[in-house]
Enzyme design. Structure first.
Site, PDB file in Angstrom:
ATOM      1  N   LYS A  70      62.127 -67.835 -37.216  1.00 26.63           N
ATOM      2  CA  LYS A  70      60.662 -68.540 -36.464  1.00 26.63           C
ATOM      3  C   LYS A  70      59.943 -68.536 -37.752  1.00 26.63           C
ATOM      4  O   LYS A  70      60.081 -68.774 -38.808  1.00 26.63           O
ATOM      5  CB  LYS A  70      60.600 -66.585 -36.336  1.00 26.63           C
ATOM      6  N   SER A 145      55.224 -63.325 -29.575  1.00 29.80           N
ATOM      7  CA  SER A 145      54.557 -63.664 -30.248  1.00 29.80           C
ATOM      8  C   SER A 145      56.281 -64.923 -30.559  1.00 29.80           C
ATOM      9  O   SER A 145      56.467 -66.566 -30.860  1.00 29.80           O
ATOM     10  CB  SER A 145      53.798 -64.174 -31.802  1.00 29.80           C
ATOM     11  N   SER A 169      56.550 -58.676 -30.515  1.00 34.02           N
ATOM     12  CA  SER A 169      57.403 -60.013 -30.257  1.00 34.02           C
ATOM     13  C   SER A 169      58.367 -60.372 -30.493  1.00 34.02           C
ATOM     14  O   SER A 169      58.663 -61.663 -30.098  1.00 34.02           O
ATOM     15  CB  SER A 169      56.357 -60.899 -31.714  1.00 34.02           C
TER      16      SER A 169
HETATM   17  N1  GLN Z   1      51.501 -59.118 -28.715  1.00 37.96           N
HETATM   18  C1  GLN Z   1      50.693 -57.809 -30.257  1.00 37.96           C
HETATM   19  C2  GLN Z   1      49.979 -58.904 -30.633  1.00 37.96           C
HETATM   20  O1  GLN Z   1      49.418 -60.321 -30.277  1.00 37.96           O
HETATM   21  C3  GLN Z   1      52.373 -58.214 -30.196  1.00 37.96           C
HETATM   22  C4  GLN Z   1      52.638 -59.481 -31.180  1.00 37.96           C
HETATM   23  C5  GLN Z   1      53.926 -59.105 -32.408  1.00 37.96           C
HETATM   24  O2  GLN Z   1      54.727 -58.324 -31.949  1.00 37.96           O
HETATM   25  N2  GLN Z   1      53.166 -60.351 -33.493  1.00 37.96           N
HETATM   26  O3  GLN Z   1      49.492 -58.299 -31.675  1.00 37.96           O
END
Ligand code: GLN
Length: 480
Positions: A70, A145, A169
């Site tokens: 990532k 994400s 994410s």
């Molecule tokens: N969807 C969550 C956010 O936008 C989690 C994102 C993540 O785990 N990096 O904060």
């Protein structure tokens, strides 16, 4: 080479037997990435990357196996952007601890996957490098994400990818793409070299098609690190030892809040099938309650945004990354570089976090959220007194359509209700495929464990994988 039917062990055997070379494996990944260009799962691919010389296939199962990273995990000499304009020219001078460990295990690291900017989002629509498409249906989001890592696995570009999980994410994109994803316990894996979002929540984890592959990668990246004081000194067990174990007598908690009407009926039905399979195999199913569930979304968004607003102060246009042109003075450099360099969602979080931390509001928002966080942790600790795992759906719906939620941040945030708690409480949690929704989109089954008990999470996931064999299905959006 069809990565959709291979796994780390099968690749290792082929490499050791000489029926395929590490160069050929890397080429196969590059070809697949090319064939799936329409998914936009990758930000940077180094076509000149080379597998290690002197690969030792006996010493390391990952030797010569291409692994996707990532793009918020820093890689020496390989551009790392966090999918942000503000870092779009950033080439790190060091490797994250997890990357060092993968190199030591002789994995081939050659490319970086797309994501929501600074890991903020649930749909991968917040990337400066464009959205990612879901290989099961190209009109749908891959989740976020870690949407690029998940789409890369589901489409067969590689067999394993690293992701990061601050509020879901890894698990939510794994669920949306019909693959496996695990966020280990907070403190199991070093965050050194992970571009910080919410430091008390962030954790690096693994996305794979097969459960065993994730256990093998986690074996390599987990464990103490002098560069990150939050990593536990506890010895790291061999996570593969948990696989193939009987689930007879396993105590499985099902929170009633996770199976409520707020979850789509077809998602619930697919999840219930897995619970029934566990019960039929002798697991003990206990209905439990997590009364603080209704507070997890506001609690998380206050804490995550507060930490983000502090972590993102370092991007000022001076030290590295993007610097705005035509600036009059130092303040102007800061202002313009940040205004032009950050995207909408990142700015929204910085504002929300700065507000929640400001002198007049700190007690009412950040402190209050921290207190509720403690209560949420207690909710979980109580359940783990009598249970080995907590299960339920990973998400309330299957992958939604591109464009459907991006204009409504509150709706988007509410999507995360089932994944966030594990981060607030620091628990290990995974998503394993449960089946397909009425519309033919994957449904994820979430498994949470007590802190540092990834073993029960892996054991349960492995049972589900063996019982429904979802990995045999091929994403419908991929061309033959
Ligand atoms: N969807 C969550 C956010 O936008 C989690 C994102 C993540 O785990 N990096 O904060």
């Amino acid at each position: 080479m069809d990565y959709l039917t291979e796994n780390i062990d099968s690749l290792n055997q082929k490499l050791a037997a000489g029926t395929v070379s590490a160069d050929e494996l890397l080429q196969a990944s590059l070809d697949q990435i090319d064939a799936h260009k329409n998914l936009n799962a990758w930000i940077t691919v180094d076509k000149d990357a080379k597998p290690d010389a002197d690969l030792d296939f006996k010493a390391s199962k990952l030797a010569g196996v291409p692994i996707a990273i990532k793009d918020n995990i820093v890689t020496k000499g390989l551009r790392t952007t966090a999918a942000s304009h503000i870092l779009d020219n950033f080439v790190p001078v060091y490797d994250a601890t997890v990357i060092k460990r993968l190199h030591k295990a002789q994995a081939t690291i050659f490319g970086k996957t797309n994501m929501d900017e600074f890991a903020m989002g649930s749909s991968n629509e917040n990337s400066y490098f464009g959205l990612v498409r879901n290989p099961w249906n190209l009109d749908h989001v891959p989740g976020g994400s870690s949407g690029g890592s998940a789409a890369a696995i589901a489409s067969g570009d590689v067999v394993a990818a690293l992701g990061s999980d601050t509020g879901g994410s890894i698990r939510q994109p794994a669920a949306f793409n019909g693959i496996f994803g695990i966020k280990p316990t907070y403190g199991r894996v070093s965050r050194w070299g992970l571009i910080a979002f919410g430091s008390s929540l962030d954790q690096i984890g693994v996305l794979t098609k097969r459960v065993r592959d994730a256990a093998e990668v986690l074996n390599v990246i987990a464990g103490p690190d002098d560069h990150d004081a939050t990593v536990s000194e506890r010895p790291v067990p061999d996570f593969t030892a948990a696989l193939g174990k009987d689930v007879k007598g396993l105590r499985v908690a099902v929170p009633k809040e996770y199976m409520s009407d707020a979850v789509d009926a077809d998602v619930r039905a697919a999840v219930q099938k897995q619970i029934d399979a566990l019960q039929a195999a002798g697991a003990i199913i206990n209905e439990v309650t997590l009364p603080y569930t209704k507070y997890v979304v506001p609690t998380y968004y206050l804490i995550a945004s507060s930490e983000a607003s502090s972590n993102l102060q370092r991007y000022d246009g001076i030290r590295y990354g993007f610097r705005a042109k035509d600036t009059k003075n130092l303040m102007d450099v800061y202002l313009k570089s940040r205004s032009e360099g950050f995207g909408e969602e990142v700015k929204r979080r910085i504002m929300l976090g700065s507000f929640a931390l400001s002198a007049g509001y700190y007690d009412a928002y950040f402190m209050q959220a921290s207190r509720v966080r403690t209560l949420i942790c207690r909710d979980f600790d109580n359940i783990f007194k009598d249970n080995d795992v907590i299960v339920g759906p990973t998400t309330t719906t299957p992958a939604f359509k591109i464009g459907e939620e991006i204009q409504d941040p509150v709706k988007m945030y509410n999507n995360d209700i089932l994944t966030i708690s594990a981060n607030l409480a620091g628990l290990p949690a995974a998503s394993v495929p449960a089946g397909l929704s009425d519309d033919g989109l994957p449904v994820g089954f979430q498994i949470m464990g007590q802190r540092f008990d990834e073993a029960h999470v892996f054991q349960t996931a492995d049972f589900i994988e063996c019982s429904n064999k979802f990995y045999q299905q091929k994403p419908a959006g991929l061309e033959d």
